[in-house]
Scaffold this motif. Structure first.
Motif, short mmCIF file in Angstrom:
data_model
loop_
_atom_site.label_atom_id
_atom_site.label_comp_id
_atom_site.label_asym_id
_atom_site.label_seq_id
_atom_site.Cartn_x
_atom_site.Cartn_y
_atom_site.Cartn_z
N ARG A 138 0.83 -1.20 0.00
CA ARG A 138 0.00 0.00 0.00
C ARG A 138 0.87 1.26 0.00
O ARG A 138 0.55 2.25 -0.67
CB ARG A 138 -0.91 -0.02 1.23
CG ARG A 138 -1.89 1.14 1.36
CD ARG A 138 -2.91 1.11 0.26
NE ARG A 138 -2.59 2.08 -0.78
CZ ARG A 138 -3.12 2.08 -1.97
NH1 ARG A 138 -3.97 1.14 -2.32
NH2 ARG A 138 -2.78 2.98 -2.87
N LEU B 297 -5.20 -4.26 -4.35
CA LEU B 297 -4.57 -3.36 -3.38
C LEU B 297 -4.39 -1.96 -3.93
O LEU B 297 -4.35 -0.99 -3.19
CB LEU B 297 -3.22 -3.95 -2.95
CG LEU B 297 -2.49 -3.25 -1.79
CD1 LEU B 297 -3.38 -3.20 -0.55
CD2 LEU B 297 -1.18 -3.96 -1.48
N SER C 269 -8.03 0.47 0.24
CA SER C 269 -7.16 0.77 1.38
C SER C 269 -6.66 -0.54 1.97
O SER C 269 -7.22 -1.61 1.72
CB SER C 269 -7.93 1.56 2.45
OG SER C 269 -8.93 0.74 3.04
N ALA C 270 -5.60 -0.45 2.77
CA ALA C 270 -5.01 -1.66 3.34
C ALA C 270 -5.99 -2.39 4.25
O ALA C 270 -6.04 -3.62 4.29
CB ALA C 270 -3.73 -1.31 4.11
#
Length: 364
Positions: free
Chosen positions: A50, A121, A125-126
């Protein structure tokens, strides 16, 4: 069961692993170490991936390549850690051509799976990405039923339903913490690709388990590592071909020049992402060897609780009500699956303890 042997849980039954070189405390230490490697490696790899996108990286093939290119690291445990002795089998070993074909097909699937994860990804978002990956446990149960003859129980069905609801919540979630420039269309694409990648990953583990049972017919540490090394080699070659065929290799120099944290940070991000994925791989193959591939997949979901929390600290991702409910549902589904494994383990231990006693009584 002797003190220097530990059981392997497979479909509710226990078989002895030939860990004659390990005492009980050593076996538990290796299991704990493998779990640590898997959780920390996977969480670090996702966060670094990310970070690569957030700082200006945009090459999906490079993000795919770093997931397998550091596979030579696996030669360290391959040569250092002694493998348990193999049991002799009456059947002839499979030919090199068959093994090579299997590794090639699995390697290509791994490369495609990694590409799907990379695109997912890019648009998520992570924290959202990690929570969607929780669905791999539900897929694992389905594939294990059809491929590995795993029996469904009420707890496993509960786990599948709850994890499906967890992912469904994220599919309709409007998340302001998603990467800038990610439209609703890209969000849906990222969701679908991540969900598909989770399904393919679960399929891969079931196919690997099937390969051990029906083709290799042995599951030693060296054989598990060989499968990981050679499939990663194929996946790496496929990713390199994709990188050059797509023309993305021409943009890498520009990426490094415009990377938010500088040239050194760009290189170190890619290097440590590659290392983190291989640390995760060591944990994965360690648990496959010490317990089972199904258990390895279950433990990997633990990082799904670690990564969203870490992403709050590192990237300041928002944790809205939908994400919190999704996380709780994911943990509930995970707990149901773990409890089922605990029940199977307890039942198998009792059965194993009764069998020697019944044999002694019959002899008397």
């Amino acid at each position: 069961m002797t003190d220097n042997q530990e059981p392997m849980i497979t479909d509710g039954t226990i078989t002895k692993l030939p860990l004659t070189k390990y005492q009980r405390w050593q076996w538990w230490f290796l299991v704990a170490l493998s779990i640590f490697f898997l959780i920390v490696g996977q969480a670090a790899a996702v966060l670094l991936g990310r970070f690569y996108y957030d700082q200006g990286g945009n090459s999906k093939w490079m993000a795919t390549l770093v997931q397998t290119i550091a596979f030579p690291i696996l030669y360290i445990p391959f040569f250092i850690i002694p493998s348990s002795p193999e049991t002799s089998t009456s059947s002839a070993p499979p030919s090199i051509k068959i093994i090579a074909s299997i590794y090639f097909v699995l390697g290509i699937i791994i490369a495609a799976d990694n590409m799907m994860y990379s695109v997912g990804l890019l648009y998520l978002s992570a924290s959202t990405y990690s929570l969607i990956c929780a669905s791999q446990l539900a897929f694992n149960a389905v594939f294990s039923y059809f491929i590995n003859s795993q029996k469904f129980t009420a707890l496993i069905i509960n786990s599948v339903v709850v994890l499906s609801l967890s992912s469904a919540l994220l599919a309709v979630n409007e998340d302001k913490s998603e990467p800038s420039g990610a439209s609703k269309k890209k969000y849906i694409l990222g969701f679908l690709l991540t969900l598909g990648a989770s399904a393919v990953y679960s399929l891969l583990l079931s196919l690997m388990q099937r390969t051990f049972e029906k083709v290799l017919k042995r599951e030693t540490f060296s054989v598990v590592l060989e499968m990981q090394i050679y499939t990663s080699l194929v996946a790496t070659c496929a990713s390199i071909v994709g990188l050059f065929a797509s023309g993305e290799w021409l943009t890498l120099h520009g990426e490094m020049e415009t990377f938010g944290k500088g040239h050194v940070a760009y290189v170190m991000t890619l290097v440590w992402t590659a290392v983190a994925w291989q640390v995760c791989s060591v944990g994965v193959v360690g648990l496959i060897f010490l317990v089972s591939s199904l258990y390895s997949n279950v433990i990997s979901t633990v990082s799904l609780a670690v990564t969203p929390i870490a992403s709050l600290v590192v990237f300041h991702d928002s944790m809205n009500g939908v994400k919190i409910i999704s996380l709780l549902l994911a943990l509930w589904g995970f707990a149901s699956y773990i409890y089922q494994n605990y029940l199977d383990d307890t039942k198998a231990r009792k059965r194993q303890a009764v069998e020697p006693k019944s044999r002694n009584d019959s002899l008397c």
